[in-house]
Design a protein around this motif. Structure first.
Motif, PDB file in Angstrom:
ATOM      1  N   CYS A 156      20.380  55.860  56.408  1.00 27.68           N
ATOM      2  CA  CYS A 156      20.891  54.215  56.117  1.00 27.68           C
ATOM      3  C   CYS A 156      20.180  53.727  55.062  1.00 27.68           C
ATOM      4  O   CYS A 156      18.786  53.761  54.852  1.00 27.68           O
ATOM      5  CB  CYS A 156      20.252  53.565  57.542  1.00 27.68           C
ATOM      6  SG  CYS A 156      21.028  54.325  59.024  1.00 27.68           S
ATOM      7  N   VAL A 157      20.843  52.943  54.284  1.00 26.10           N
ATOM      8  CA  VAL A 157      20.431  52.183  53.065  1.00 26.10           C
ATOM      9  C   VAL A 157      20.773  50.808  53.519  1.00 26.10           C
ATOM     10  O   VAL A 157      21.896  50.229  53.810  1.00 26.10           O
ATOM     11  CB  VAL A 157      21.114  52.384  51.892  1.00 26.10           C
ATOM     12  CG1 VAL A 157      20.624  51.673  50.515  1.00 26.10           C
ATOM     13  CG2 VAL A 157      21.037  54.191  51.539  1.00 26.10           C
ATOM     14  N   VAL A 158      19.782  49.812  53.576  1.00 24.32           N
ATOM     15  CA  VAL A 158      19.762  48.571  54.236  1.00 24.32           C
ATOM     16  C   VAL A 158      19.689  47.520  53.230  1.00 24.32           C
ATOM     17  O   VAL A 158      18.542  47.657  52.517  1.00 24.32           O
ATOM     18  CB  VAL A 158      18.920  48.539  55.411  1.00 24.32           C
ATOM     19  CG1 VAL A 158      19.022  47.062  56.084  1.00 24.32           C
ATOM     20  CG2 VAL A 158      19.064  49.639  56.414  1.00 24.32           C
ATOM     21  N   THR A 159      20.324  46.251  53.092  1.00 24.00           N
ATOM     22  CA  THR A 159      19.967  45.249  52.372  1.00 24.00           C
ATOM     23  C   THR A 159      20.138  44.091  53.373  1.00 24.00           C
ATOM     24  O   THR A 159      21.089  43.756  54.052  1.00 24.00           O
ATOM     25  CB  THR A 159      20.973  44.980  51.029  1.00 24.00           C
ATOM     26  OG1 THR A 159      20.839  46.156  50.320  1.00 24.00           O
ATOM     27  CG2 THR A 159      20.579  43.732  50.451  1.00 24.00           C
ATOM     28  N   GLU A 160      19.098  43.316  53.607  1.00 26.44           N
ATOM     29  CA  GLU A 160      18.982  41.913  54.397  1.00 26.44           C
ATOM     30  C   GLU A 160      19.820  40.917  53.583  1.00 26.44           C
ATOM     31  O   GLU A 160      19.519  40.428  52.458  1.00 26.44           O
ATOM     32  CB  GLU A 160      17.413  41.602  54.549  1.00 26.44           C
ATOM     33  CG  GLU A 160      17.678  40.447  55.622  1.00 26.44           C
ATOM     34  CD  GLU A 160      16.320  40.327  56.609  1.00 26.44           C
ATOM     35  OE1 GLU A 160      16.193  39.452  57.156  1.00 26.44           O
ATOM     36  OE2 GLU A 160      15.455  40.980  56.119  1.00 26.44           O
ATOM     37  N   THR A 161      20.631  40.202  54.157  1.00 22.00           N
ATOM     38  CA  THR A 161      21.580  39.153  53.742  1.00 22.00           C
ATOM     39  C   THR A 161      21.296  37.724  54.525  1.00 22.00           C
ATOM     40  O   THR A 161      22.282  37.028  54.556  1.00 22.00           O
ATOM     41  CB  THR A 161      22.871  39.808  53.640  1.00 22.00           C
ATOM     42  OG1 THR A 161      23.322  39.818  54.792  1.00 22.00           O
ATOM     43  CG2 THR A 161      22.915  40.713  52.588  1.00 22.00           C
ATOM     44  N   THR A 162      20.224  37.818  55.377  1.00 19.57           N
ATOM     45  CA  THR A 162      20.002  36.627  56.359  1.00 19.57           C
ATOM     46  C   THR A 162      19.833  35.222  55.632  1.00 19.57           C
ATOM     47  O   THR A 162      20.698  34.363  56.117  1.00 19.57           O
ATOM     48  CB  THR A 162      18.808  36.865  57.145  1.00 19.57           C
ATOM     49  OG1 THR A 162      18.875  38.284  57.872  1.00 19.57           O
ATOM     50  CG2 THR A 162      18.940  35.761  58.475  1.00 19.57           C
ATOM     51  N   ALA A 163      19.277  35.071  54.733  1.00 21.72           N
ATOM     52  CA  ALA A 163      19.023  33.965  53.955  1.00 21.72           C
ATOM     53  C   ALA A 163      20.586  33.464  53.278  1.00 21.72           C
ATOM     54  O   ALA A 163      20.824  32.263  53.353  1.00 21.72           O
ATOM     55  CB  ALA A 163      18.073  34.136  52.958  1.00 21.72           C
ATOM     56  N   ARG A 164      21.060  34.428  52.778  1.00 22.12           N
ATOM     57  CA  ARG A 164      22.240  33.953  52.032  1.00 22.12           C
ATOM     58  C   ARG A 164      23.511  33.480  53.232  1.00 22.12           C
ATOM     59  O   ARG A 164      24.178  32.448  53.097  1.00 22.12           O
ATOM     60  CB  ARG A 164      23.010  35.018  51.462  1.00 22.12           C
ATOM     61  CG  ARG A 164      24.386  34.906  50.565  1.00 22.12           C
ATOM     62  CD  ARG A 164      24.725  35.846  49.689  1.00 22.12           C
ATOM     63  NE  ARG A 164      24.896  37.365  50.625  1.00 22.12           N
ATOM     64  CZ  ARG A 164      26.092  37.438  51.385  1.00 22.12           C
ATOM     65  NH1 ARG A 164      27.019  36.620  51.504  1.00 22.12           N
ATOM     66  NH2 ARG A 164      26.139  38.482  51.966  1.00 22.12           N
ATOM     67  N   VAL A 165      23.749  34.266  54.295  1.00 18.65           N
ATOM     68  CA  VAL A 165      24.546  34.080  55.394  1.00 18.65           C
ATOM     69  C   VAL A 165      24.195  32.587  55.996  1.00 18.65           C
ATOM     70  O   VAL A 165      25.142  31.796  56.214  1.00 18.65           O
ATOM     71  CB  VAL A 165      24.423  35.183  56.396  1.00 18.65           C
ATOM     72  CG1 VAL A 165      25.370  34.963  57.353  1.00 18.65           C
ATOM     73  CG2 VAL A 165      25.032  36.473  55.590  1.00 18.65           C
ATOM     74  N   LEU A 166      23.034  32.456  56.293  1.00 15.90           N
ATOM     75  CA  LEU A 166      22.783  31.124  56.715  1.00 15.90           C
ATOM     76  C   LEU A 166      22.825  30.084  55.832  1.00 15.90           C
ATOM     77  O   LEU A 166      23.365  28.872  56.506  1.00 15.90           O
ATOM     78  CB  LEU A 166      21.189  31.231  57.450  1.00 15.90           C
ATOM     79  CG  LEU A 166      21.012  32.212  58.297  1.00 15.90           C
ATOM     80  CD1 LEU A 166      19.505  32.061  58.657  1.00 15.90           C
ATOM     81  CD2 LEU A 166      21.719  31.773  59.687  1.00 15.90           C
ATOM     82  N   SER A 167      22.637  30.142  54.443  1.00 11.72           N
ATOM     83  CA  SER A 167      22.705  29.323  53.552  1.00 11.72           C
ATOM     84  C   SER A 167      24.371  28.827  53.511  1.00 11.72           C
ATOM     85  O   SER A 167      24.797  27.585  53.642  1.00 11.72           O
ATOM     86  CB  SER A 167      22.165  29.451  52.421  1.00 11.72           C
ATOM     87  OG  SER A 167      21.082  29.542  52.379  1.00 11.72           O
ATOM     88  N   GLU A 168      25.134  29.795  53.508  1.00 16.76           N
ATOM     89  CA  GLU A 168      26.611  29.659  53.231  1.00 16.76           C
ATOM     90  C   GLU A 168      27.171  29.016  54.632  1.00 16.76           C
ATOM     91  O   GLU A 168      28.120  28.071  54.642  1.00 16.76           O
ATOM     92  CB  GLU A 168      27.360  30.856  52.876  1.00 16.76           C
ATOM     93  CG  GLU A 168      27.102  31.348  51.588  1.00 16.76           C
ATOM     94  CD  GLU A 168      27.625  32.729  51.310  1.00 16.76           C
ATOM     95  OE1 GLU A 168      28.183  33.321  52.226  1.00 16.76           O
ATOM     96  OE2 GLU A 168      27.545  33.197  50.298  1.00 16.76           O
TER      97      GLU A 168
END
Length: 292
Positions: A156-168
């Motif tokens: 598994c190669v993981v990239t967290e996108t929580t900050a971007r998703v919440l901002s949008e």
């Protein structure tokens, strides 16, 4: 290496070269884990471990039917307080809060199809700081095939996108509020529209206290805010009518010659070029004064 005892194995050499995380792995008794002793680890697992230990991208290997987890240093920031207890444990035990509903179907589809998979902005509920939080990740699933062609594990190669998703998502909420309340004219309609928008976006605003204070009955429409003091009424010529002029004169007020005329006034007095005077009736007598 298998815990306290030292043994020269390919996995043990990786632990020695893996820095701080390699030191943690070398202190684990792998014989009590589903992976067994390190000298029995298959070459494909050792190769995958070498890939993840020497990369800065958050990566993890879930090996075997139990999905026993191994990860690199960057992945420990994602799992938070689960580290280092997550090393050598089943994925079901590491992520009990979302395994059945979110994670297990993704792993099983890759395991059965033997094809890679990619999910973007996938929501996972993770307890990594002592409380449950909704996080978003881009995850790439790559099957790890053994010599006989069967699947031995999943990379598994993981990239967290929580900050971007919440901002949008929150920007969309603000844009929607502005668009839907632009043409509203009454406080009631504005409050109703805002409540409807907040109800739609409960993930962003789970709790919003609101209080509506209607005006008492019979109070009529809301009064406008107090404006500035009304300017004095102007007469036809020099800006002061007779009654206002007389009251000001009784109070002892005397205007200066500079303020007795407005620009463009047609009246003329002794200080004007025409030297005309206007009679003013005051206190029963006629006095000659310059017009003010």
């Amino acid at each position: 290496m298998n815990g306290p005892g030292k043994q020269r194995t390919p996995a043990g050499e990786l632990f020695a070269e893996g820095g701080a995380l390699g030191s943690v792995m070398s202190g684990i008794d792998w014989s009590v884990t589903p992976l067994g002793t390190t000298d029995a680890w298959p070459p494909r697992l050792v190769e995958a471990l070498r890939i993840i230990l020497f990369t800065e991208q958050p990566m993890a290997v879930f090996w075997g039917p139990e999905y026993t987890m191994l990860c690199n240093e960057a992945y420990t920031d994602i799992i938070g307080s689960k580290h280092p207890g997550a090393l050598g444990r089943s994925g079901r035990d590491v992520f009990p809060e979302n395994w059945e509903l979110s994670a297990a179907p993704l792993f099983e589809s890759v395991w059965e199809s033997r094809k890679p998979s990619l999910v973007t902005d996938r929501a996972f509920v993770i307890q990594r700081r002592g409380f449950l939080e909704q996080s978003y990740f881009d995850v790439s699933f790559q099957p790890l095939l053994l010599e006989d062609g069967t699947v031995g594990g999943v990379l598994c190669v993981v990239t967290e996108t929580t900050a971007r998703v919440l901002s949008e998502r929150r920007l969309r909420l603000l844009a929607g509020l502005g668009a839907r309340t632009a043409g509203l004219r009454t406080p009631q309609s504005v409050a109703r529209t805002v409540a409807e928008m907040l109800d739609i976006h409960r993930d962003d605003v789970p709790f919003t206290p609101s209080t509506w204070c209607p005006r008492p009955a019979g109070s009529g429409s809301p009064r406008p805010p107090p404006s500035r003091r009304r300017p004095p009424r102007r007469s036809g010529r020099c800006g002061w009518n007779g009654s206002r002029r007389r009251r000001a004169w009784r109070r002892g007020w005397r205007p200066s010659w500079a303020t007795r005329h407005r620009p463009g006034c047609r009246a003329r007095c002794s200080r004007c070029p025409a030297r005309r005077r206007w009679p003013i009736r005051w206190s029963g007598r006629t006095r000659w004064r310059a017009c003010w």
